[in-house]
Design a protein around this motif. Structure first.
Motif, PDB file in Angstrom:
ATOM      1  N   HIS A  66      -6.904  37.752  54.735  1.00  0.00           N
ATOM      2  CA  HIS A  66      -7.167  38.432  53.593  1.00  0.00           C
ATOM      3  C   HIS A  66      -6.123  38.221  53.000  1.00  0.00           C
ATOM      4  CE1 HIS A  66      -9.467  40.944  50.927  1.00  0.00           C
ATOM      5  NE2 HIS A  66     -10.165  40.572  50.983  1.00  0.00           N
ATOM      6  N   PRO A  67      -6.349  38.375  51.461  1.00  0.00           N
ATOM      7  CA  PRO A  67      -4.630  38.728  50.414  1.00  0.00           C
ATOM      8  C   PRO A  67      -4.205  39.911  50.819  1.00  0.00           C
ATOM      9  CG  PRO A  67      -6.862  37.728  48.832  1.00  0.00           C
ATOM     10  CD  PRO A  67      -7.270  37.812  50.889  1.00  0.00           C
ATOM     11  N   GLN A  68      -5.272  41.211  51.664  1.00  0.00           N
ATOM     12  CA  GLN A  68      -4.670  42.422  51.501  1.00  0.00           C
ATOM     13  C   GLN A  68      -3.255  41.765  52.678  1.00  0.00           C
ATOM     14  OE1 GLN A  68      -7.581  44.536  53.414  1.00  0.00           O
ATOM     15  NE2 GLN A  68      -8.205  46.009  51.521  1.00  0.00           N
ATOM     16  N   TYR A  69      -3.431  41.121  53.979  1.00  0.00           N
ATOM     17  CA  TYR A  69      -2.781  40.742  54.193  1.00  0.00           C
ATOM     18  C   TYR A  69      -1.354  39.716  54.358  1.00  0.00           C
ATOM     19  CZ  TYR A  69      -0.689  38.682  59.008  1.00  0.00           C
ATOM     20  OH  TYR A  69       0.120  38.690  60.049  1.00  0.00           O
ATOM     21  N   MET A  70      -1.532  39.253  52.991  1.00  0.00           N
ATOM     22  CA  MET A  70      -0.798  38.364  52.421  1.00  0.00           C
ATOM     23  C   MET A  70       0.249  38.877  52.000  1.00  0.00           C
ATOM     24  SD  MET A  70      -3.199  35.024  51.227  1.00  0.00           S
ATOM     25  CE  MET A  70      -1.440  33.664  51.480  1.00  0.00           C
ATOM     26  N   GLU A  71      -0.627  39.737  51.005  1.00  0.00           N
ATOM     27  CA  GLU A  71       0.182  41.128  50.174  1.00  0.00           C
ATOM     28  C   GLU A  71       1.249  41.660  50.599  1.00  0.00           C
ATOM     29  OE1 GLU A  71      -1.026  43.360  46.044  1.00  0.00           O
ATOM     30  OE2 GLU A  71      -2.372  42.746  47.263  1.00  0.00           O
ATOM     31  N   GLU A  72       1.037  41.916  52.159  1.00  0.00           N
ATOM     32  CA  GLU A  72       1.650  42.970  52.968  1.00  0.00           C
ATOM     33  C   GLU A  72       2.497  42.911  53.262  1.00  0.00           C
ATOM     34  OE1 GLU A  72       2.525  46.830  54.776  1.00  0.00           O
ATOM     35  OE2 GLU A  72       0.516  46.636  53.258  1.00  0.00           O
ATOM     36  N   SER A  73       2.280  42.003  53.552  1.00  0.00           N
ATOM     37  CA  SER A  73       3.501  40.669  54.446  1.00  0.00           C
ATOM     38  C   SER A  73       4.632  40.249  53.441  1.00  0.00           C
ATOM     39  CB  SER A  73       3.018  39.324  55.178  1.00  0.00           C
ATOM     40  OG  SER A  73       1.429  39.818  55.793  1.00  0.00           O
ATOM     41  N   GLU A  74       3.668  39.721  52.476  1.00  0.00           N
ATOM     42  CA  GLU A  74       5.135  39.881  50.977  1.00  0.00           C
ATOM     43  C   GLU A  74       5.996  40.640  50.685  1.00  0.00           C
ATOM     44  OE1 GLU A  74       5.367  37.504  46.694  1.00  0.00           O
ATOM     45  OE2 GLU A  74       3.560  38.642  46.918  1.00  0.00           O
TER      46      GLU A  74
ATOM     47  N   THR B  62      -3.183  50.925  50.986  1.00  0.00           N
ATOM     48  CA  THR B  62      -2.528  49.867  49.734  1.00  0.00           C
ATOM     49  C   THR B  62      -1.696  49.083  50.679  1.00  0.00           C
ATOM     50  OG1 THR B  62      -3.317  51.673  47.884  1.00  0.00           O
ATOM     51  CG2 THR B  62      -1.889  49.709  47.658  1.00  0.00           C
ATOM     52  N   PRO B  63      -1.530  47.120  50.171  1.00  0.00           N
ATOM     53  CA  PRO B  63      -0.313  47.196  50.688  1.00  0.00           C
ATOM     54  C   PRO B  63       1.011  47.311  49.889  1.00  0.00           C
ATOM     55  CG  PRO B  63      -2.275  45.955  50.037  1.00  0.00           C
ATOM     56  CD  PRO B  63      -3.001  46.952  48.829  1.00  0.00           C
TER      57      PRO B  63
END
Length: 207
Positions: free
Chosen positions: A63-71, A147-148
């Protein structure tokens, strides 16, 4: 080498990519702070929407949540790494700290000559990483309430003193600089390991 790295970082900053999201599940940044694409997400391949593919196995794609946190996390690490390379290559060192002849072998020198300090920093990193990993599963499924990028470490209450617009601006700036730093660090590693892979460094006479 020092001037080459500095110039390369400026070039990387100027070409930082389009924004990712802010907030818990948002998919765009404030256009006022992100003029490159008018506030829209630059995702021509639709990677941020792969979790919506019908017929795929449940939770097969992040999900974008995971991608944003990783970025955000990797951008922060890259900014710290870039700062460390720049500082040591410029001759700046903590008093009494081990000194390596090249940044590529500095980690091994530090671990060998100062195992105590190395262990303490490694432990602090493990604590920070553990806090982030504890939310990874929920982030991957898009159900996290975190929140990421928020590590819950704001003991000075700085974010509470900012207006919503200014906070959005700082989030955008952090992501863009994180992206530039990731590009810069990838370039440095490539330059050191693959001769000729970063032509601008050769032109600038880096070694």
């Amino acid at each position: 080498m020092k001037s080459a790295i500095a110039i390369a970082s400026i070039i990387g900053s100027a070409s930082a990519f389009a924004p990712a999201s802010t907030g818990k599940v948002s998919t765009s940044l404030n256009a006022a702070f992100n003029p490159e694409f008018g506030g829209e997400v630059f995702d021509p391949m639709g990677l941020g929407k792969m979790h919506e593919i019908k017929g795929a196995f449940p939770n097969m794609f992040p999900h974008p949540q995971y991608m944003e946190e990783s970025e955000i996390k990797h951008g922060r690490m890259a900014m710290l790494a870039w700062t460390g390379v720049w500082a040591t290559e410029s001759g700046l060192h903590f008093p009494g700290a081990p000194v390596a002849d090249d940044w590529t072998n500095a980690l091994g020198v530090w671990a060998r000559e100062d195992p105590g300090g190395f262990g303490i920093v490694l432990g602090l990193i493990a604590i920070a990483e553990g806090e982030g990993v504890s939310h990874a599963g929920d982030n991957f499924r898009g159900v996290s309430k975190k929140t990421p990028g928020d590590m819950g470490f704001d003991w000075m209450g700085m974010t509470s003193k900012l207006s919503a617009d200014k906070l959005d601006r700082y989030k955008t700036v952090e992501k863009k600089n994180g992206r530039a730093a990731m590009i810069a660090m990838a370039s440095l590693f490539a330059f050191k390991s693959i001769p000729g892979s970063v032509p601008i460094m050769d032109i600038l006479g880096a070694n």
